[in-house]
Design a protein around this motif. Sequence first.
Motif, PDB file in Angstrom:
ATOM      1  N   ILE A 101     -30.954  -9.441   7.659  1.00  0.00           N
ATOM      2  CA  ILE A 101     -29.855  -8.533   8.097  1.00  0.00           C
ATOM      3  C   ILE A 101     -29.738  -7.587   6.813  1.00  0.00           C
ATOM      4  CG2 ILE A 101     -27.357  -8.309   8.613  1.00  0.00           C
ATOM      5  CD1 ILE A 101     -27.497 -11.145   9.869  1.00  0.00           C
ATOM      6  N   ALA A 102     -29.493  -6.213   7.119  1.00  0.00           N
ATOM      7  CA  ALA A 102     -29.495  -5.449   5.922  1.00  0.00           C
ATOM      8  C   ALA A 102     -27.747  -5.342   5.634  1.00  0.00           C
ATOM      9  CB  ALA A 102     -29.813  -4.105   6.126  1.00  0.00           C
TER      10      ALA A 102
ATOM     11  N   ARG B 289     -30.010 -11.722   3.827  1.00  0.00           N
ATOM     12  CA  ARG B 289     -30.700 -10.566   3.191  1.00  0.00           C
ATOM     13  C   ARG B 289     -32.180 -10.342   3.379  1.00  0.00           C
ATOM     14  NH1 ARG B 289     -28.429 -10.059  -2.606  1.00  0.00           N
ATOM     15  NH2 ARG B 289     -29.354  -8.073  -2.323  1.00  0.00           N
ATOM     16  N   ALA B 290     -32.559  -9.318   3.228  1.00  0.00           N
ATOM     17  CA  ALA B 290     -34.239  -9.133   3.304  1.00  0.00           C
ATOM     18  C   ALA B 290     -34.794  -9.092   1.979  1.00  0.00           C
ATOM     19  CB  ALA B 290     -34.649  -8.120   4.244  1.00  0.00           C
TER      20      ALA B 290
ATOM     21  N   LYS C 108     -21.072  -9.109   3.984  1.00  0.00           N
ATOM     22  CA  LYS C 108     -20.033  -8.882   5.090  1.00  0.00           C
ATOM     23  C   LYS C 108     -20.764  -8.729   6.374  1.00  0.00           C
ATOM     24  CE  LYS C 108     -16.080  -6.578   3.080  1.00  0.00           C
ATOM     25  NZ  LYS C 108     -15.070  -7.316   3.597  1.00  0.00           N
ATOM     26  N   GLU C 109     -21.968  -7.958   6.263  1.00  0.00           N
ATOM     27  CA  GLU C 109     -22.670  -7.803   7.527  1.00  0.00           C
ATOM     28  C   GLU C 109     -23.322  -8.980   8.165  1.00  0.00           C
ATOM     29  OE1 GLU C 109     -22.553  -3.746   5.487  1.00  0.00           O
ATOM     30  OE2 GLU C 109     -22.800  -6.055   5.064  1.00  0.00           O
TER      31      GLU C 109
ATOM     32  N   VAL D   4     -26.132 -15.199  14.534  1.00  0.00           N
ATOM     33  CA  VAL D   4     -26.814 -15.964  14.095  1.00  0.00           C
ATOM     34  C   VAL D   4     -25.710 -17.179  13.826  1.00  0.00           C
ATOM     35  CG1 VAL D   4     -28.390 -14.465  12.644  1.00  0.00           C
ATOM     36  CG2 VAL D   4     -25.958 -15.209  11.742  1.00  0.00           C
ATOM     37  N   ASP D   5     -26.423 -18.372  13.621  1.00  0.00           N
ATOM     38  CA  ASP D   5     -25.528 -19.713  13.323  1.00  0.00           C
ATOM     39  C   ASP D   5     -24.725 -19.925  12.191  1.00  0.00           C
ATOM     40  OD1 ASP D   5     -25.929 -20.321  16.366  1.00  0.00           O
ATOM     41  OD2 ASP D   5     -28.019 -20.548  15.528  1.00  0.00           O
TER      42      ASP D   5
END
Length: 307
Positions: free
Chosen positions: A39-40, A11-12, A62-63, A73-74
């Motif tokens: 990621i939002a 998250r940002a 979830k996102e 992403v890893d």
Amino acid sequence: MSTSPIRIGTRASKLALWQAHWVADELRQLGATVEIVEIATQGDVQQSGPIAQLGLQGVFTKEIQAAVLRGEVDLAVHSLKDLPTETVAGLTLAAVPERASCADALVSTTGRKLKDLPPGAKIGTGSLRRQAQLRAMRPDLVIEGIRGNVGTRLSKLDSGEYDAIVLAVAGLNRLELSVRICEKLGPPQMLPAPGQGALGIECRAGDEPLLTFVGQLEHLDTRAATDAERAMLALLHAGCSAPVGAWGRIDDGKLSLDGLVASLDGSRILRASASGAAANAQQLGKQVAEELLAQGAEQLIHATREA
């Protein structure tokens, strides 16, 4: 393991980025090259109304999990308390690093502690768990919901919308805001959310080289304590937002777990405890959950959903 950079999804928010950068620095010390990908999530985008009214678990995860599964992403770095107990197919919890404080913190405009707040003082918290326990301790206070990241909540407090708010000690410490803490509300006085203060690092289940590498960040005592807490939560079918508290810890080599389920108004508090070998963390969590269910926990949880 591949020499390609490890991409961390997060998250940002300032706190989420602190957590992701902390993990990135730990991995860099082990020799990895790391990138951060913001990621939002639904919980970030929908800032109005209580979290529980969003209607599903994983609103902050979830996102990011989907991005890991798609290979964008890893790995994902989560606040473990936000991570649903139901495993997502194709993902695994690769590591749980050493836990920070699991306690809650009271932040007030006057510097007062909970016992010194005047009757009718307005306390802001978005957590039903915190709301229920606060009402049990101080039924004369007005407990109201609050949304937003740590900075937003502190701004609402400072602007006079609330007389005090409750946040996690770990988050305030990580953001170098510990000076705002007026009182620590820790266990056994107030039980934290399952996993509170701990981070969870998720990877794709089949990525064995990455799992082995990230596994170096695992802290065995923290994993045992949080496994017990999350096993309790899973059997209660309560979700992340229900008024459920859990406190797992290792004392003298033995794992102890205290669990709590409360009515939203704080008039009923169900408690159960157990202790045993750390290797039996999952079973210990289930034992505490079964004791709570025998006391009527299912009815309290169901009543909260209907409220």
